[in-house]
Design an enzyme around this catalytic site. Structure first.
Site, PDB file in Angstrom:
ATOM      1  N   CYS A   1      46.748  47.572  36.515  1.00 51.14           N
ATOM      2  CA  CYS A   1      45.828  48.707  36.600  1.00 51.14           C
ATOM      3  C   CYS A   1      44.743  48.552  35.542  1.00 51.14           C
ATOM      4  CB  CYS A   1      46.582  50.022  36.378  1.00 51.14           C
ATOM      5  SG  CYS A   1      45.545  51.481  36.593  1.00 51.14           S
ATOM      6  N   LEU A   2      43.497  48.697  35.953  1.00 51.40           N
ATOM      7  CA  LEU A   2      42.411  48.522  34.983  1.00 51.40           C
ATOM      8  C   LEU A   2      42.425  49.621  33.926  1.00 51.40           C
ATOM      9  CD1 LEU A   2      39.608  47.381  37.454  1.00 51.40           C
ATOM     10  CD2 LEU A   2      40.952  45.976  35.878  1.00 51.40           C
TER      11      LEU A   2
ATOM     12  N   HIS B   1      45.559  57.047  42.666  1.00 53.33           N
ATOM     13  CA  HIS B   1      44.661  57.448  41.568  1.00 53.33           C
ATOM     14  C   HIS B   1      43.972  58.775  41.886  1.00 53.33           C
ATOM     15  CE1 HIS B   1      44.608  54.407  38.426  1.00 53.33           C
ATOM     16  NE2 HIS B   1      44.433  53.419  39.282  1.00 53.33           N
TER      17      HIS B   1
ATOM     18  N   GLN C   1      38.915  56.781  37.641  1.00 50.93           N
ATOM     19  CA  GLN C   1      39.021  55.786  36.562  1.00 50.93           C
ATOM     20  C   GLN C   1      37.709  55.639  35.783  1.00 50.93           C
ATOM     21  OE1 GLN C   1      40.939  52.701  39.353  1.00 50.93           O
ATOM     22  NE2 GLN C   1      41.805  52.197  37.371  1.00 50.93           N
TER      23      GLN C   1
ATOM     24  N   HIS D   1      47.674  52.077  45.912  1.00 49.69           N
ATOM     25  CA  HIS D   1      47.480  52.226  44.459  1.00 49.69           C
ATOM     26  C   HIS D   1      46.219  53.043  44.182  1.00 49.69           C
ATOM     27  CE1 HIS D   1      47.425  50.394  40.219  1.00 49.69           C
ATOM     28  NE2 HIS D   1      46.225  50.911  40.326  1.00 49.69           N
ATOM     29  N   GLU D   2      45.147  52.759  44.964  1.00 53.03           N
ATOM     30  CA  GLU D   2      43.874  53.469  44.729  1.00 53.03           C
ATOM     31  C   GLU D   2      43.954  54.922  45.153  1.00 53.03           C
ATOM     32  OE1 GLU D   2      42.880  49.974  43.189  1.00 53.03           O
ATOM     33  OE2 GLU D   2      42.025  51.961  42.855  1.00 53.03           O
TER      34      GLU D   2
ATOM     35  N   GLY E   1      40.403  46.598  43.018  1.00 57.25           N
ATOM     36  CA  GLY E   1      40.226  47.981  43.473  1.00 57.25           C
ATOM     37  C   GLY E   1      39.752  48.830  42.321  1.00 57.25           C
TER      38      GLY E   1
HETATM   39  O1  LIG Z   1      43.424  49.923  38.472  1.00 59.68           O
HETATM   40  C1  LIG Z   1      43.048  49.603  39.615  1.00 59.68           C
HETATM   41  O2  LIG Z   1      43.024  50.416  40.557  1.00 59.68           O
HETATM   42  C2  LIG Z   1      42.675  48.157  39.877  1.00 59.68           C
HETATM   43  C3  LIG Z   1      43.898  47.281  40.079  1.00 59.68           C
HETATM   44  C4  LIG Z   1      44.278  47.332  41.551  1.00 59.68           C
HETATM   45  C5  LIG Z   1      45.609  46.718  41.910  1.00 59.68           C
HETATM   46  C6  LIG Z   1      46.028  45.491  41.393  1.00 59.68           C
HETATM   47  C7  LIG Z   1      47.255  44.946  41.792  1.00 59.68           C
HETATM   48  C8  LIG Z   1      48.059  45.646  42.694  1.00 59.68           C
HETATM   49  C9  LIG Z   1      47.632  46.874  43.188  1.00 59.68           C
HETATM   50  C10 LIG Z   1      46.413  47.404  42.813  1.00 59.68           C
HETATM   51  C11 LIG Z   1      43.523  45.894  39.659  1.00 59.68           C
HETATM   52  O3  LIG Z   1      42.698  45.232  40.235  1.00 59.68           O
HETATM   53  S1  LIG Z   1      44.299  45.274  38.259  1.00 59.68           S
HETATM   54  C12 LIG Z   1      43.655  43.628  38.107  1.00 59.68           C
HETATM   55  C13 LIG Z   1      44.303  42.691  39.113  1.00 59.68           C
HETATM   56  O4  LIG Z   1      45.380  42.979  39.561  1.00 59.68           O
HETATM   57  C14 LIG Z   1      43.621  41.465  39.565  1.00 59.68           C
HETATM   58  C15 LIG Z   1      42.506  41.030  38.883  1.00 59.68           C
HETATM   59  C16 LIG Z   1      41.866  39.886  39.321  1.00 59.68           C
HETATM   60  C17 LIG Z   1      42.332  39.185  40.430  1.00 59.68           C
HETATM   61  C18 LIG Z   1      43.462  39.651  41.105  1.00 59.68           C
HETATM   62  C19 LIG Z   1      44.117  40.785  40.677  1.00 59.68           C
HETATM   63 ZN   LIG Z   2      44.929  51.449  38.812  1.00 59.97          ZN
END
Ligand SMILES: O=C(O)C[C@@H](Cc1ccccc1)C(=O)SCC(=O)c1ccccc1
Ligand SMILES: [Zn+2]
Length: 172
Positions: A94-95, A140, A50, A136-137, A45
């Site tokens: 979270c990225l 943000h 972000q 989560h998004e 996401g």
């Molecule tokens: O910061 C963001 O919004 C992105 C975030 C979204 C998210 C992840 C996990 C739970 C809720 C929301 C991410 O994508 S973090 C990276 C991650 O979790 C992931 C990366 C590659 C494959 C699977 C998951």
């Molecule tokens: Zn996030």
């Protein structure tokens, strides 16, 4: 094209994003850039704040690698219109807070209404990882990070680690 992702702490990640008036070609390009940035990170996401754009736009694709075709979703002005009473706990990342994860409990199912990239109103109910990710998004867009659900101690520890990583990246 790929956009730089803001790293916590950053004041822009705590601001309220503005509603999108209407879906323009500029916003469609922005949505495509966000999908490209998300897949490259990799992530499931990404919200416009972000990448420093305070507009109510999120993208997500929670289809696991190899589990079937990608399902990129672009949501303008997404809002949760119904929540289940039951909750589920997921390990969230979270990225904008790289390499840190913590369990967050949220409603297990949510119904979301949004405007899609063609300007049509859409409504869908999400569960499992999709439900967690879309909440989560949308958080943000309201300047809320997943660490805001944790204890002050844990939040402070994760903020310190993120600050350190941010300094190291700035030096690199
Ligand atoms: O910061 C963001 O919004 C992105 C975030 C979204 C998210 C992840 C996990 C739970 C809720 C929301 C991410 O994508 S973090 C990276 C991650 O979790 C992931 C990366 C590659 C494959 C699977 C998951
Ligand atoms: Zn996030």
């Amino acid at each position: 094209m790929k956009r730089p992702i803001l790293i916590h702490p950053d004041p822009r990640l705590k601001k309220l994003a503005d509603p999108v008036a209407d879906v323009s070609d500029t916003l469609r390009v922005l949505a495509d850039d966000m999908l490209e940035t998300m897949y490259d990170a990799p992530g499931i996401g990404l919200a416009a704040p972000q990448i420093g754009i305070l507009q109510r736009l999120i993208v997500l694709d929670c289809v696991k690698e190899g589990d079937g075709p990608a399902r990129p979703l672009v949501m303008f002005n997404p809002e949760v219109i119904a929540r289940s009473d039951e909750t589920s706990a997921y390990e969230e990342g979270c990225l904008s807070i790289p390499e840190q994860y913590a369990e967050v409990t949220r409603p297990a199912e949510v119904s979301v209404r949004w405007m899609d990239r063609d300007g049509n109103l859409r409504e869908e109910t999400f569960d499992k990882l999709w439900a967690t990710c879309v909440q989560h998004e949308i958080d943000h867009l309201d300047g809320k990070l997943f660490i805001d659900y944790l204890s002050p101690m844990k939040r402070q520890m994760m903020t310190r680690k993120s600050q350190k990583l941010k300094r190291e990246r700035a030096r690199a």
